[in-house]
Design a protein around this motif. Structure first.
Motif, PDB file in Angstrom:
ATOM      1  N   LYS A   1       2.452  -5.112 -23.395  1.00  0.00           N
ATOM      2  CA  LYS A   1       1.574  -4.031 -22.970  1.00  0.00           C
ATOM      3  C   LYS A   1       0.195  -4.575 -22.548  1.00  0.00           C
ATOM      4  O   LYS A   1      -0.571  -5.051 -23.395  1.00  0.00           O
ATOM      5  N   PRO A   2      -0.136  -4.482 -21.262  1.00  0.00           N
ATOM      6  CA  PRO A   2      -1.480  -4.896 -20.844  1.00  0.00           C
ATOM      7  C   PRO A   2      -2.514  -3.868 -21.288  1.00  0.00           C
ATOM      8  O   PRO A   2      -2.159  -2.725 -21.611  1.00  0.00           O
ATOM      9  N   SER A   3      -3.770  -4.263 -21.273  1.00  0.00           N
ATOM     10  CA  SER A   3      -4.857  -3.360 -21.680  1.00  0.00           C
ATOM     11  C   SER A   3      -4.704  -1.974 -21.055  1.00  0.00           C
ATOM     12  O   SER A   3      -4.423  -1.840 -19.859  1.00  0.00           O
ATOM     13  N   ALA A   4      -4.932  -0.957 -21.872  1.00  0.00           N
ATOM     14  CA  ALA A   4      -4.886   0.430 -21.389  1.00  0.00           C
ATOM     15  C   ALA A   4      -5.996   0.693 -20.369  1.00  0.00           C
ATOM     16  O   ALA A   4      -5.969   1.699 -19.653  1.00  0.00           O
ATOM     17  N   CYS A   5      -6.959  -0.202 -20.300  1.00  0.00           N
ATOM     18  CA  CYS A   5      -8.077  -0.061 -19.354  1.00  0.00           C
ATOM     19  C   CYS A   5      -7.694  -0.535 -17.948  1.00  0.00           C
ATOM     20  O   CYS A   5      -8.503  -0.399 -17.019  1.00  0.00           O
ATOM     21  N   THR A   6      -6.503  -1.075 -17.774  1.00  0.00           N
ATOM     22  CA  THR A   6      -6.115  -1.675 -16.491  1.00  0.00           C
ATOM     23  C   THR A   6      -6.324  -0.748 -15.284  1.00  0.00           C
ATOM     24  O   THR A   6      -6.925  -1.173 -14.286  1.00  0.00           O
ATOM     25  N   PRO A   7      -5.902   0.541 -15.330  1.00  0.00           N
ATOM     26  CA  PRO A   7      -6.128   1.398 -14.147  1.00  0.00           C
ATOM     27  C   PRO A   7      -7.614   1.606 -13.845  1.00  0.00           C
ATOM     28  O   PRO A   7      -7.994   1.812 -12.691  1.00  0.00           O
TER      29      PRO A   7
ATOM     30  N   GLU B   1      -6.826   6.278 -22.704  1.00  0.00           N
ATOM     31  CA  GLU B   1      -7.744   5.544 -21.812  1.00  0.00           C
ATOM     32  C   GLU B   1      -7.297   5.622 -20.342  1.00  0.00           C
ATOM     33  O   GLU B   1      -8.119   5.874 -19.451  1.00  0.00           O
ATOM     34  N   GLU B   2      -6.000   5.438 -20.095  1.00  0.00           N
ATOM     35  CA  GLU B   2      -5.531   5.386 -18.709  1.00  0.00           C
ATOM     36  C   GLU B   2      -5.749   6.713 -17.966  1.00  0.00           C
ATOM     37  O   GLU B   2      -5.864   6.742 -16.747  1.00  0.00           O
ATOM     38  N   ASP B   3      -5.849   7.841 -18.729  1.00  0.00           N
ATOM     39  CA  ASP B   3      -6.058   9.152 -18.103  1.00  0.00           C
ATOM     40  C   ASP B   3      -7.491   9.339 -17.589  1.00  0.00           C
ATOM     41  O   ASP B   3      -7.802  10.351 -16.966  1.00  0.00           O
ATOM     42  N   LEU B   4      -8.337   8.360 -17.866  1.00  0.00           N
ATOM     43  CA  LEU B   4      -9.723   8.423 -17.379  1.00  0.00           C
ATOM     44  C   LEU B   4      -9.829   8.024 -15.914  1.00  0.00           C
ATOM     45  O   LEU B   4     -10.868   8.233 -15.280  1.00  0.00           O
ATOM     46  N   ALA B   5      -8.762   7.449 -15.364  1.00  0.00           N
ATOM     47  CA  ALA B   5      -8.867   6.833 -14.029  1.00  0.00           C
ATOM     48  C   ALA B   5      -9.316   7.818 -12.951  1.00  0.00           C
ATOM     49  O   ALA B   5     -10.186   7.490 -12.138  1.00  0.00           O
ATOM     50  N   ASP B   6      -8.760   9.047 -12.948  1.00  0.00           N
ATOM     51  CA  ASP B   6      -9.116  10.006 -11.889  1.00  0.00           C
ATOM     52  C   ASP B   6     -10.603  10.345 -11.923  1.00  0.00           C
ATOM     53  O   ASP B   6     -11.278  10.347 -10.895  1.00  0.00           O
TER      54      ASP B   6
ATOM     55  N   PHE C   1     -10.069  -0.736 -14.596  1.00  0.00           N
ATOM     56  CA  PHE C   1     -10.530  -2.004 -14.017  1.00  0.00           C
ATOM     57  C   PHE C   1     -10.113  -2.059 -12.541  1.00  0.00           C
ATOM     58  O   PHE C   1     -10.916  -2.428 -11.672  1.00  0.00           O
ATOM     59  N   MET C   2      -8.861  -1.667 -12.277  1.00  0.00           N
ATOM     60  CA  MET C   2      -8.351  -1.719 -10.897  1.00  0.00           C
ATOM     61  C   MET C   2      -9.144  -0.791  -9.975  1.00  0.00           C
ATOM     62  O   MET C   2      -9.332  -1.092  -8.789  1.00  0.00           O
ATOM     63  N   SER C   3      -9.612   0.330 -10.503  1.00  0.00           N
ATOM     64  CA  SER C   3     -10.410   1.261  -9.694  1.00  0.00           C
ATOM     65  C   SER C   3     -11.695   0.581  -9.217  1.00  0.00           C
ATOM     66  O   SER C   3     -12.091   0.717  -8.055  1.00  0.00           O
ATOM     67  N   ALA C   4     -12.338  -0.149 -10.117  1.00  0.00           N
ATOM     68  CA  ALA C   4     -13.576  -0.862  -9.731  1.00  0.00           C
ATOM     69  C   ALA C   4     -13.270  -1.972  -8.730  1.00  0.00           C
ATOM     70  O   ALA C   4     -14.038  -2.208  -7.788  1.00  0.00           O
ATOM     71  N   PHE C   5     -12.128  -2.644  -8.910  1.00  0.00           N
ATOM     72  CA  PHE C   5     -11.768  -3.723  -7.974  1.00  0.00           C
ATOM     73  C   PHE C   5     -11.462  -3.154  -6.591  1.00  0.00           C
ATOM     74  O   PHE C   5     -11.994  -3.620  -5.579  1.00  0.00           O
ATOM     75  N   LYS C   6     -10.609  -2.120  -6.565  1.00  0.00           N
ATOM     76  CA  LYS C   6     -10.135  -1.599  -5.268  1.00  0.00           C
ATOM     77  C   LYS C   6     -11.198  -0.784  -4.547  1.00  0.00           C
ATOM     78  O   LYS C   6     -11.326  -0.848  -3.326  1.00  0.00           O
ATOM     79  N   MET C   7     -11.970   0.005  -5.288  1.00  0.00           N
ATOM     80  CA  MET C   7     -12.935   0.901  -4.619  1.00  0.00           C
ATOM     81  C   MET C   7     -14.256   0.207  -4.305  1.00  0.00           C
ATOM     82  O   MET C   7     -14.960   0.619  -3.389  1.00  0.00           O
ATOM     83  N   ARG C   8     -14.609  -0.802  -5.093  1.00  0.00           N
ATOM     84  CA  ARG C   8     -15.902  -1.458  -4.904  1.00  0.00           C
ATOM     85  C   ARG C   8     -15.795  -2.951  -4.598  1.00  0.00           C
ATOM     86  O   ARG C   8     -16.800  -3.628  -4.470  1.00  0.00           O
TER      87      ARG C   8
ATOM     88  N   ASP D   1      -7.059 -12.912  -5.202  1.00  0.00           N
ATOM     89  CA  ASP D   1      -5.679 -12.432  -5.057  1.00  0.00           C
ATOM     90  C   ASP D   1      -4.957 -12.242  -6.390  1.00  0.00           C
ATOM     91  O   ASP D   1      -3.814 -11.786  -6.411  1.00  0.00           O
ATOM     92  N   LYS D   2      -5.605 -12.604  -7.502  1.00  0.00           N
ATOM     93  CA  LYS D   2      -4.977 -12.413  -8.819  1.00  0.00           C
ATOM     94  C   LYS D   2      -5.963 -11.732  -9.779  1.00  0.00           C
ATOM     95  O   LYS D   2      -7.174 -11.961  -9.707  1.00  0.00           O
ATOM     96  N   VAL D   3      -5.397 -10.902 -10.655  1.00  0.00           N
ATOM     97  CA  VAL D   3      -6.213 -10.195 -11.644  1.00  0.00           C
ATOM     98  C   VAL D   3      -5.767 -10.650 -13.030  1.00  0.00           C
ATOM     99  O   VAL D   3      -4.566 -10.650 -13.331  1.00  0.00           O
ATOM    100  N   TYR D   4      -6.725 -11.041 -13.858  1.00  0.00           N
ATOM    101  CA  TYR D   4      -6.439 -11.487 -15.229  1.00  0.00           C
ATOM    102  C   TYR D   4      -6.797 -10.352 -16.177  1.00  0.00           C
ATOM    103  O   TYR D   4      -7.906  -9.795 -16.109  1.00  0.00           O
TER     104      TYR D   4
END
Ligand code: MRU
Ligand code: ZN
Length: 247
Positions: free
Chosen positions: A97-103, A173-178, A105-112, A59-62
């Motif tokens: 500012k959290p890591s620019a990779c956050t979206p 980096e964040e524009d890589l999410a799509d 990382f979230m894609s891997a968490f939510k989709m997989r 339930d938490k993401v670090y």
């Protein structure tokens, strides 16, 4: 109040209960530790790369801060996000500012349903994106057996082919999410995505699975560069390598 971890530690968790724990497997302890390991492999140097981990309950993401030397972080530097609402429960003092990779990382968490996602700027990963087209492929190498099939239970076998999609880099980096999400949808058997001229994202059900997959994949990427240098195709069959040897 002292920490509730299994080690009866005396850390005063009241001062920062979300990130202070004497449990070595707490995500806020593991992120700095693993980033130091990755740094020593040349995977997260010069502030590039990183790792995000979900807690055991999921339930938490670090998340690490952006633009910091990833091998010098401490638990107090971590952002903590609520997984369901994606709101920050904790913002560290070091930066807002959290890591620019956050979206990503979230894609891997939510989709997989991943429990951890690693991003490296490994030179072997970058070289492979220069040597391959839309996909990295390798087969008939023992280390492939460390990687999961994903679409069915169990790991790949020696004779199976490992396929990793390659997406194009973007200025931010964040524009890589799509495109990362599109690759995850199009490659249901993939546990990693390469980013051309940039690096790789690797995820796993747990942090330890993600770590093993990242190590195995990086080994195969490094080997692939050497095979290409020797003129041997990375999908060459067992015994066929003799055709390519120059002596
Ligand atoms: C060397 S800067 C690299 C960044 O732009 C990015 O690619 C990266 O991997 C790390 O981003 P960060 O926001 O520091 O976590
Ligand atoms: Zn990066």
């Amino acid at each position: 109040m002292s920490c509730k971890c299994s080690q009866q530690c005396d850390i005063d968790v009241m001062s920062d209960p979300l990130v202070l724990s004497a449990d070595p497997s707490h995500p806020a302890n593991l992120i700095p530790e693993l980033c130091t390991v990755f740094y020593n492999n040349g995977w997260v140097t010069g502030t590039g790369g990183g790792i995000s981990i979900r807690n055991a309950e999921g339930d938490k993401v670090y998340i690490a801060p952006s633009g910091v030397q990833k091998e010098r972080m401490v638990p107090e530097n971590m952002f903590v996000m609520d997984y369901a609402s994606e709101e920050y429960l904790r913002v560290p003092q070091i930066t807002k500012k959290p890591s620019a990779c956050t979206p990503l990382f979230m894609s891997a968490f939510k989709m997989r349903g991943a429990g951890a996602c690693i991003h490296t700027h490994s030179q072997s990963a970058v070289m492979c994106t220069l040597l391959f087209g839309d996909e990295f492929r390798i087969s008939n190498i023992e280390q492939i057996k460390a990687l999961p099939k994903i679409t069915e239970a169990g790991n790949l076998g020696f004779f199976d082919e490992l396929v990793i999609p390659i997406i194009e880099n973007t200025a931010h980096e964040e524009d890589l999410a799509d495109s990362l999400q599109e690759a995850i949808r199009n490659y249901p058997g993939a546990t990693a995505v390469l980013v051309r001229r940039h690096g790789i994202y690797v995820w796993g059900e747990t942090v330890w699975k993600a770590k093993v997959y990242n190590e195995a994949i990086d080994y195969l990427l490094e080997l692939a560069v050497k095979m290409r240098q020797a003129g041997i195709p990375t999908t060459c069959g067992v015994g066929e390598e003799k055709k390519y040897l120059k002596y």
